[in-house]
Write a protein that holds these residues in place. Structure first.
Motif, PDB file in Angstrom:
ATOM      1  N   SER A   1       0.931  -1.162   0.026  1.00  0.00           N
ATOM      2  CA  SER A   1      -0.017  -0.023  -0.036  1.00  0.00           C
ATOM      3  C   SER A   1       0.993   1.172   0.163  1.00  0.00           C
ATOM      4  N   ASN A   2       0.394   2.507   0.180  1.00  0.00           N
ATOM      5  CA  ASN A   2       1.054   3.616   0.266  1.00  0.00           C
ATOM      6  C   ASN A   2       1.930   3.739   1.742  1.00  0.00           C
ATOM      7  N   LYS A   3       3.105   3.134   1.360  1.00  0.00           N
ATOM      8  CA  LYS A   3       3.822   3.027   2.818  1.00  0.00           C
ATOM      9  C   LYS A   3       3.951   4.340   3.658  1.00  0.00           C
ATOM     10  N   LEU A   4       4.143   5.373   2.736  1.00  0.00           N
ATOM     11  CA  LEU A   4       4.249   6.863   3.445  1.00  0.00           C
ATOM     12  C   LEU A   4       3.313   7.300   4.136  1.00  0.00           C
ATOM     13  N   MET A   5       1.922   6.569   4.156  1.00  0.00           N
ATOM     14  CA  MET A   5       0.917   7.238   5.081  1.00  0.00           C
ATOM     15  C   MET A   5       0.769   6.099   6.194  1.00  0.00           C
TER      16      MET A   5
ATOM     17  N   ILE B   1       5.764   9.515   6.483  1.00  0.00           N
ATOM     18  CA  ILE B   1       6.435  10.762   5.810  1.00  0.00           C
ATOM     19  C   ILE B   1       6.600  12.106   6.583  1.00  0.00           C
ATOM     20  N   ARG B   2       5.885  12.075   7.726  1.00  0.00           N
ATOM     21  CA  ARG B   2       5.940  13.185   8.737  1.00  0.00           C
ATOM     22  C   ARG B   2       7.380  13.121   9.384  1.00  0.00           C
ATOM     23  N   TYR B   3       7.986  11.926   9.415  1.00  0.00           N
ATOM     24  CA  TYR B   3       9.228  11.705  10.282  1.00  0.00           C
ATOM     25  C   TYR B   3      10.269  12.719   9.423  1.00  0.00           C
TER      26      TYR B   3
ATOM     27  N   ILE C   1      12.220   2.021   4.589  1.00  0.00           N
ATOM     28  CA  ILE C   1      10.947   1.288   4.759  1.00  0.00           C
ATOM     29  C   ILE C   1      10.512   0.806   3.518  1.00  0.00           C
ATOM     30  N   ASP C   2      10.622  -0.486   3.442  1.00  0.00           N
ATOM     31  CA  ASP C   2      10.253  -1.394   1.987  1.00  0.00           C
ATOM     32  C   ASP C   2       9.089  -2.250   2.250  1.00  0.00           C
ATOM     33  N   SER C   3       9.063  -2.743   3.500  1.00  0.00           N
ATOM     34  CA  SER C   3       7.948  -3.722   3.818  1.00  0.00           C
ATOM     35  C   SER C   3       7.415  -3.433   5.257  1.00  0.00           C
ATOM     36  N   LEU C   4       6.470  -4.438   5.713  1.00  0.00           N
ATOM     37  CA  LEU C   4       6.004  -4.330   7.037  1.00  0.00           C
ATOM     38  C   LEU C   4       6.855  -4.712   8.177  1.00  0.00           C
ATOM     39  N   GLU C   5       7.941  -5.783   7.616  1.00  0.00           N
ATOM     40  CA  GLU C   5       9.028  -6.086   8.343  1.00  0.00           C
ATOM     41  C   GLU C   5       9.828  -4.901   8.912  1.00  0.00           C
TER      42      GLU C   5
END
Length: 205
Positions: free
Chosen positions: A18-22, A31-33, A186-190
């Motif tokens: 999904s859109n990982k940045l959100m 993305i806020r970080y 961050i590329d994955s949930l892991e």
């Protein structure tokens, strides 16, 4: 010095799903970080390049010099994101920091140090590429001098800013980050869970 920043926030997040940045990291969008780590007082403009409406909406919560820029590139490729960003830079721009939006452990102090190094060269009339690094290994972000903007506009499908860097090996200068964790993306949930673990043990970070 008129310093610009381009936040690259177009990734498809295929491995993430999904859109990982959100995605939320300790209750805060990823993305806020990145946006919060940028020393905004040192920039004349910060352009957040994205194809996601939710990110454009989020950026409106940040005052100038933050500005959301929409790109309709369906693939979210780095080459298209870079070209879109450079096209939208102010004509006054003396240098531009390109920063990925998926590295939430960036430290403001490291970015301040990197900018100070670029400014030192700029004041001496020297144009260098200044990259954040750790233990001598180049990472992200990288500050590109104005003289390289034309080359960035000419990169083609599948190319990145590294294509331009490779053409100027003697002009690259490294600025040491505070710690290795700043290079994590961050590329994955892991990956997200691992970064959350680090944040929960912030004393160690």
């Amino acid at each position: 010095m008129f310093l610009s920043a381009i936040v690259m926030a177009c990734g498809k997040g295929e491995r993430f799903g999904s859109n990982k940045l959100m995605a939320k990291l300790k209750g805060k969008e990823l993305i806020r970080y990145t946006l919060d780590a940028l020393p905004a007082e040192l920039f004349s403009e910060i352009l957040v390049i994205t194809k996601y409406k939710e990110i454009l909406d989020l950026v409106t919560e940040y005052p100038a010099p933050f500005f959301g820029i929409y790109t309709d590139d369906p693939e979210g490729g780095q080459d298209a994101t870079i070209r879109c960003g450079v096209r939208n830079l102010s004509s006054n721009s003396d240098g531009c920091m390109f920063i990925a939006a998926d590295q939430p452990l960036k430290q403001k102090s490291s970015l301040q140090k990197q900018i100070a190094l670029y400014q030192q060269y700029f004041q001496k009339g020297e144009e260098h590429f200044v990259a954040l690094s750790f233990q001598g290994k180049k990472g992200n972000p990288v500050i590109f001098p104005k003289s390289s903007y034309k080359e960035l506009l000419e990169i083609t499908d599948g190319q990145t800013g590294s294509t331009v860097l490779r053409a100027h090996p003697d002009a690259l200068v490294l600025s040491e980050a505070c710690c290795a964790a700043e290079m994590m993306d961050i590329d994955s949930l892991e990956d997200l869970r691992e970064v959350e673990r680090i944040l929960l043990q912030k004393d160690g970070f």
